[in-house]
Write an enzyme that holds these catalytic residues in place. Sequence first.
Site, mmCIF file in Angstrom:
data_model
loop_
_atom_site.group_PDB
_atom_site.id
_atom_site.type_symbol
_atom_site.label_atom_id
_atom_site.label_comp_id
_atom_site.label_asym_id
_atom_site.label_seq_id
_atom_site.Cartn_x
_atom_site.Cartn_y
_atom_site.Cartn_z
ATOM 1 N N SER A 122 -4.394 39.849 37.958
ATOM 2 C CA SER A 122 -4.266 38.678 37.206
ATOM 3 C C SER A 122 -5.311 37.740 37.084
ATOM 4 O O SER A 122 -5.719 36.826 36.536
ATOM 5 C CB SER A 122 -3.033 37.940 37.717
ATOM 6 O OG SER A 122 -3.422 37.547 39.149
ATOM 7 N N LYS A 167 -9.805 30.190 39.458
ATOM 8 C CA LYS A 167 -8.686 30.577 38.687
ATOM 9 C C LYS A 167 -7.638 29.303 38.410
ATOM 10 O O LYS A 167 -7.573 28.613 39.219
ATOM 11 C CB LYS A 167 -7.670 31.844 39.744
ATOM 12 C CG LYS A 167 -6.649 32.463 38.949
ATOM 13 C CD LYS A 167 -6.321 33.387 39.900
ATOM 14 C CE LYS A 167 -5.259 34.320 39.293
ATOM 15 N NZ LYS A 167 -4.807 35.552 40.388
ATOM 16 N N SER A 174 -4.708 41.477 42.645
ATOM 17 C CA SER A 174 -5.207 40.656 41.325
ATOM 18 C C SER A 174 -6.630 40.089 41.671
ATOM 19 O O SER A 174 -7.136 39.558 40.608
ATOM 20 C CB SER A 174 -4.248 39.481 41.372
ATOM 21 O OG SER A 174 -3.133 39.822 40.647
#
Lengths: 493, 480
Positions: free
Chosen positions: A160, A85, A184
């Site tokens: 996310s 990420k 997330s």
Amino acid sequence: MTFPDFSRLSATALAAKVDGGNVSPLDSINASLARAREAGAGRESLNLILWSNEQLARRDAASLAEGMNRAGKGGRLAGIPIAVKDNLATLGLPTTCASKILAGYVSPYEATAVARLREEGAIVVAKTNMDEFAMGSSTENSAYGPARNPIDLRRVPGGSSGGSAGAVAAGIVPLALGSETGGSVRQPAAFCGVVGVKPTYGRVSRFGLVAFASSLDQIGPIARNVDDAALALEIISGVDPNDSTCSSRKVDTYRDEFLPLATSAEPLDGMTIGVPEEYFPEMLDPGIRALCERSIDLLKSLGAKVVDVKMPNTALAIPVYYIIAPAEASSNLARFDGVRYGARAETAALRDMYAETRSKGFGDEVTRRILLGTYVLSAGYYDAYYRKAQSVRGLITRDFRDAFGRGIDALFTPTTPTTAFAIGALTDPYEMYMSDIFTVTANLAGVPAMSLPIGRVGGLPVGGQIIASHFCESTMFRVAYALEAALGGEAHQ
Amino acid sequence: MTQGKYEMVVGLEVHVQLKTRSKAFCGCSTRFGDPPNTNTCPICLALPGALPVLNEKAVELAARAALALGCTLHPVSVFARKNYFYPDLPKGYQISQFDKPLATAGSVKVDVGDGEKSIGVTRVHMEEDAGKSLHDRYPSATAIDLNRAGVPLIEIVSEPDMRSSKEAGAYLRTLRQILQYLAVSDVSMEEGSLRVDANVSARPVGQKELGTKTEMKNMNSFSGVERALEYEFARQCALLDRGEQVSQQTLLWDAAKGEARVSRTKEGSHDYRYFPEPDLLPLVLHSEWLAGIKASVPELPADRKKRFTDEYKLGNEDIEKLTALPLLSDYFEAAARISGEPKGAANWVMGDVQAAINASGVPISEFRVRPADLGQLIKLVADGLVSRSAAKVIFGQMVETGKPAAQIAHDLSLVQVGDDGAITGWIDEVLAEHPEEAKRYLAGEKKLQGVLVGFVMKKSAGKADPKRVNQLLTSRAGAG
């Protein structure tokens, strides 16, 4: 491509092939890079990957091969391509948090979790798309445009950590890192039909994770199966002198505990699993409810005792979260001021420089949360909001302590109230916030939780959530592993 | 001006840099004066993803200081973020302590001549320093140096217990001396390792409630603090005399002009949005650790003064001078013990030693004449083996060569002759060479004694013990 089954191989199986000399690290990396191109992972299509450098990845593969030749063996993740990420600091690739304010920023140091995966032979092939600074549940709030769900391109991958979950689901990498503040990792894992883990707060070092809400943030692995996720968590967990909030508790060997149960008829014999009614509200998608009920039946058939449990403060979790998380974020994001790195607006006066840099650099959702957080910490409002939220957070934690204190080993719930929604469908921020309703509690309480695929509704993946007590990841994985096996391959169909 | 109608009320906030090798939350060096931004890392630059880790040494020094100020150390204290934007504050917040500080409720005793007075210490808390903004480096830009960012500080907040600029000055000097004895800080206002903000208000004599205060910043010396307080007190008195209100504001002292200008009014005051620092666990002090810190607190200035008075029977003025600096007083004490001559040691330390140190510019810890060597020299004088004037010569050589006193005395033939045979011989010669003076002296003209002693000393080339010369001459006169 050297081996057509690349996209279906688990990380452990692929690493065994590489370690055994059947597949070279370079073959593995090339297969991943080819799959990314084939799937259209870049901006033009799925938009799952923000930054990658094929040359760099191949160079890493070559030096890994050299190291393996010298040592005669590779690590536990030898030659495994991983996606990371974009809010985790990495060497060689940008770390922008999908924000304009960090455009072009390359970290001079690497996050502990990433470094630990590399030490075991993993190779970073991509930095993945995300909601800007991890604020969102759909990966639509990215300065680089929304990511798409590889299962259904019109839909969001969740967020996310949508880019990481999508990259695993699309078969580009068997393993990825995401981060959690309110769900997330678990929510996009559920939307994309993969496994996502949020460890106990303090289990994994946050060093190198760009902070959103420090008291809630944890890094977690995303994988195609429970075994891979457990292996990755074992590797990234454990004490780190660079993070004071990281626990020095010994890391359990999760896999040693659940792998021997594979042949057992009743692997959950003696376990009690609680089903909290608050996680099955009326608004729950009926298809998801049905799949959960089937999983609960399977848990029983695996030997577990299933009991109803009350978590009376669950409904307070979203309001509490949206006070604490923005409060911490308003402070954590103050460092993006245009002074030392990242974007800077050229203005004459200092105050204008701050205002313009931040107004132009941050997207709407980030700005909204900074404003919200600044407000709740302001003199005169602190007691009414932040202090009160902290005390209610204590009540939510107590719900979990009470449940686990009464002999319940784990909780089973749906991960999300709906399946992946269409891109652009949720325009009201509050509606978006509600998609974390079942996940945010574990972050507030600091307990470990994970999502695994339990079936599909209308072709879209559904996640089941298993929550355990603090530092009881072993229990969580044991339940997840048994359930995954009982569901067989069907959860993925 | 009718300042006599009003009473000055002062409270002080003192920031003290702790003398640690590395910064409060990272491993960077705290060295002063290095090239800009060379002592920095991802943590003190506030790069994305970096986290603070507390320097235990800083806690140790802070706890030692708090104990020496008589504070109660709290077993659990909490770091908090103080949020504000400034270019030399990299994180956009300062890690400090707020509602749960390290220590509270201490005191400092001061004496400005009218008896001892206790000044309350409200709290001692830990925090980190900011970097420096350099406004004079480039013509149209401000440069930022983050070497200082993250250096550990303690803030020592006093009660509004001081009633004059003199008391404020005495409090600061006493505080500085205590911190010097503790060796927790360089306490140099010049280098910024000690900084003072003063809260000052005026109220009619006899009134209980405090007047509206102003905060005075930017003083760069203790006397500057005193001057600034006098200035601000006078300004406030004048306002009150005219029936006007003092408005709450922050003032910046301009030492060159001897006046202050307004930097911030109450309306412009910051809302720092304090909240507990989530990146650090609460600071827990275990009782065993605390016991170790307590044991590490050295003898403090007040105790040492009292002990020196009792043990060495020296006057107040000498005691003040000798205890001013901890290393100097250690030096004195060692020399006094070895020589067994406290008064002699005091005179040497306050005189020749201090002069030599000042002249050479080396710190006392590196001064060539170690206290043991000085003690030996003092002993040689006390035993009558070298004269006072010879001792000065010997000391000069000791400073230059570092050789022991006895060796220099021997090499330069400065050892006194106390032997009666030799001295009697010189006396005989002198009396023979000066028959007129000899006759008058022996006849009872005592005032010639000095002249004759001088002749004998000259004859002996300064080596004769003058005390013995006097005695032998006197006995000669008595016999005559």
